[in-house]
Write an enzyme that holds these catalytic residues in place. Structure first.
Site, PDB file in Angstrom:
ATOM      1  N   TYR A 141       0.823  -1.217   0.000  1.00  0.00           N
ATOM      2  CA  TYR A 141       0.000   0.000   0.000  1.00  0.00           C
ATOM      3  C   TYR A 141       0.856   1.266   0.000  1.00  0.00           C
ATOM      4  O   TYR A 141       0.351   2.363  -0.188  1.00  0.00           O
ATOM      5  CB  TYR A 141      -0.948   0.023   1.206  1.00  0.00           C
ATOM      6  CG  TYR A 141      -2.021  -1.055   1.172  1.00  0.00           C
ATOM      7  CD1 TYR A 141      -2.291  -1.761   0.006  1.00  0.00           C
ATOM      8  CD2 TYR A 141      -2.768  -1.364   2.295  1.00  0.00           C
ATOM      9  CE1 TYR A 141      -3.257  -2.750  -0.035  1.00  0.00           C
ATOM     10  CE2 TYR A 141      -3.743  -2.348   2.272  1.00  0.00           C
ATOM     11  CZ  TYR A 141      -3.980  -3.042   1.106  1.00  0.00           C
ATOM     12  OH  TYR A 141      -4.937  -4.024   1.073  1.00  0.00           O
ATOM     13  N   LYS A 192       3.604 -15.404   1.726  1.00  0.00           N
ATOM     14  CA  LYS A 192       3.630 -16.346   0.606  1.00  0.00           C
ATOM     15  C   LYS A 192       5.081 -16.513   0.157  1.00  0.00           C
ATOM     16  O   LYS A 192       5.488 -16.051  -0.918  1.00  0.00           O
ATOM     17  CB  LYS A 192       2.705 -15.882  -0.519  1.00  0.00           C
ATOM     18  CG  LYS A 192       1.257 -16.294  -0.212  1.00  0.00           C
ATOM     19  CD  LYS A 192       0.290 -16.101  -1.335  1.00  0.00           C
ATOM     20  CE  LYS A 192       0.511 -17.018  -2.511  1.00  0.00           C
ATOM     21  NZ  LYS A 192      -0.009 -18.389  -2.311  1.00  0.00           N
ATOM     22  N   ASP A 225      -2.790 -18.117   1.627  1.00  0.00           N
ATOM     23  CA  ASP A 225      -3.982 -18.760   1.068  1.00  0.00           C
ATOM     24  C   ASP A 225      -4.454 -19.886   1.990  1.00  0.00           C
ATOM     25  O   ASP A 225      -5.651 -20.051   2.251  1.00  0.00           O
ATOM     26  CB  ASP A 225      -3.746 -19.250  -0.367  1.00  0.00           C
ATOM     27  CG  ASP A 225      -2.416 -19.968  -0.543  1.00  0.00           C
ATOM     28  OD1 ASP A 225      -1.569 -19.902   0.369  1.00  0.00           O
ATOM     29  OD2 ASP A 225      -2.217 -20.601  -1.599  1.00  0.00           O
ATOM     30  N   ASP A 249      -5.054  -7.114   5.809  1.00  0.00           N
ATOM     31  CA  ASP A 249      -6.296  -6.450   5.443  1.00  0.00           C
ATOM     32  C   ASP A 249      -7.373  -7.507   5.147  1.00  0.00           C
ATOM     33  O   ASP A 249      -8.502  -7.456   5.656  1.00  0.00           O
ATOM     34  CB  ASP A 249      -6.015  -5.587   4.197  1.00  0.00           C
ATOM     35  CG  ASP A 249      -7.100  -4.578   3.924  1.00  0.00           C
ATOM     36  OD1 ASP A 249      -8.099  -4.568   4.657  1.00  0.00           O
ATOM     37  OD2 ASP A 249      -6.963  -3.799   2.956  1.00  0.00           O
ATOM     38  N   ASP A 253     -10.508  -9.107   7.969  1.00  0.00           N
ATOM     39  CA  ASP A 253     -11.937  -9.031   7.634  1.00  0.00           C
ATOM     40  C   ASP A 253     -12.568 -10.419   7.647  1.00  0.00           C
ATOM     41  O   ASP A 253     -13.707 -10.598   8.068  1.00  0.00           O
ATOM     42  CB  ASP A 253     -12.138  -8.393   6.256  1.00  0.00           C
ATOM     43  CG  ASP A 253     -12.274  -6.880   6.367  1.00  0.00           C
ATOM     44  OD1 ASP A 253     -11.916  -6.336   7.426  1.00  0.00           O
ATOM     45  OD2 ASP A 253     -12.742  -6.247   5.397  1.00  0.00           O
TER      46      ASP A 253
END
Ligand code: NAD
Length: 367
Positions: A141, A192, A225, A249, A253
């Site tokens: 970001y 990852k 994942d 992020d 959620d």
């Protein structure tokens, strides 16, 4: 100004409504020989309306000096067409950046009385208590270069850069291990490393910090994942999950939905310890300003009250008081009191202020 001063930034929409209930909780503590000083200021749309900016320099300075911020929510349709730089949300982003709040703590706790509100089966989530720790000031970001360019052949090309330094990973890893020591002593570090260089470095640095400084904490590494899948398959396997800005992020959620209600989710964002050992910190409910219900007195204040419990724990070093407040919230839910957003058959529907009063009653019952 004492170490027990808090800067209140209620903001917009339901922000001031839910913060009012925190003020009443602070009043309860004041009556029981735990006085906290509150300073209040404007942020977001409220600050824009008065000063033409979502965060004035004076408010920012106050936040830096006081160091502990209790934040409501910002935004609303009235401000949607404003230029990006003065949108209410910029006030919050600037505060996070200027206070150096790199560690975002989002607990996902399922209160027994609300286990049926989850989208997962009761037995999978009942008693769930996990902490998602998201790196908040680095990663994709913020990484440069970033942007959209026009290519000679007429196509457009977009670039974001995922970037982390050793120092950035070390400091968030330390927060994760410290959190775990005060909980169930387990950290799951998520990246990852199979396909990303930042993941390789992340894994190596977290392992090094662990081996050097926190060998007593159980550490496991997991691909992002797989972590998403495990969160919905068997969420209770986790204690602290530490991850980067982007994965955090998404995963926070995802974990939030395990608990069933936005109106119940607190958060804290912490900076590095200063010379006096204190961290700058901002506490806020995860939800936004909920313009659709603002002004009706029906917002759920519990996310904000639970954010204040985090403030008691992390900024005021009062873990017993944080426990007391969290238990009071659990008790109110067990007694069947519900705001509209978490209403269930057979429960008693209450307003924002009535929910605040029930929490104060439950606090009284702990004395
Ligand atoms: P939102 O979280 O404000 O609301 C989403 C839904 O959840 C709405 O239906 C709302 O009524 C409900 N809800 C949220 N909090 C609740 C509570 N405490 N009690 C009962 N119901 C609750 O998200 P949104 O609608 O996407 O955004 C509204 C505004 O808030 C936008 O301007 C957005 O930019 C802003 N926002 C601010 C923050 C923040 O200040 N940190 C976070 C998210 C969104």
């Amino acid at each position: 100004m004492s170490a027990r001063t808090i800067l209140f930034l209620p903001g917009d929409g339901i922000g001031p409504e839910v913060m009012e209930e925190v003020r009443r909780v602070i009043g309860w503590y004041a009556r029981r020989q735990l006085p906290l000083e509150v300073e209040e200021d404007l942020v977001g749309g409220a600050a824009y309306d008065r000063y033409g900016t979502p965060l004035t320099e004076a408010t920012l300075e106050k936040a830096k000096t006081i160091g502990t911020v209790m934040f409501g929510a910002v935004g609303g349709p009235k401000y949607d067409s404003l230029p990006f730089e003065v949108k209410p949300e910029r006030g919050l982003l600037r505060l996070r950046k200027e206070l150096g709040l790199f560690a975002n703590l989002r607990p996902a706790m399922v209160f027994p009385a609300l286990a049926d509100a989850s989208s997962l089966k009761r037995e999978l989530v009942e008693g769930l208590d996990i902490m998602i720790l998201r790196e908040l000031t680095g990663g994709v970001y913020f990484g440069e270069p970033r942007g959209i360019e026009r290519l000679p052949d007429g196509q457009e090309r977009a670039v974001d850069t995922q970037v982390y330094t050793t120092g950035e990973i070390e400091r968030i890893a330390r927060v994760a291990f410290e959190l775990a020591r005060a909980r169930k002593n387990k950290v799951t570090s998520v990246e990852k490393a199979n396909v990303m260089h930042t993941g390789v470095l992340w894994r190596r640095v977290v392992q090094t910090v662990h081996d050097r400084e926190f060998p007593d904490v159980t550490l496991e590494h997991m691909y992002a994942d797989n972590c998403a899948m495990q969160l919905v398959r068997k969420p209770k396997q986790f204690d602290v999950i530490v991850t980067d800005n982007l994965f955090g992020d998404l995963l926070s959620d995802c974990a939030a939905m395990l608990t069933g209600s936005l109106g119940m989710l607190p958060s804290a964002s912490l900076g590095a310890p200063g010379p006096d050992g204190r961290r700058k910190a901002l506490y806020e409910p995860v939800h936004g300003s909920a313009p659709d219900i603002a002004g009706q007195g029906i917002a759920n204040p519990l996310a904000c009250i639970l954010s204040f419990a985090m403030l008691l724990r992390w900024s005021l070093a009062l873990p017993a008081e944080a426990d007391r407040l969290e238990k009071a919230v659990a008790r109110v839910l067990e007694q069947g009191y519900r705001t509209a957003d978490i209403m269930q058959p057979g429960c008693t529907r209450v307003s924002t202020a009535e929910m605040g009063s029930r929490v104060l009653d439950a606090l009284d019952a702990t004395i």
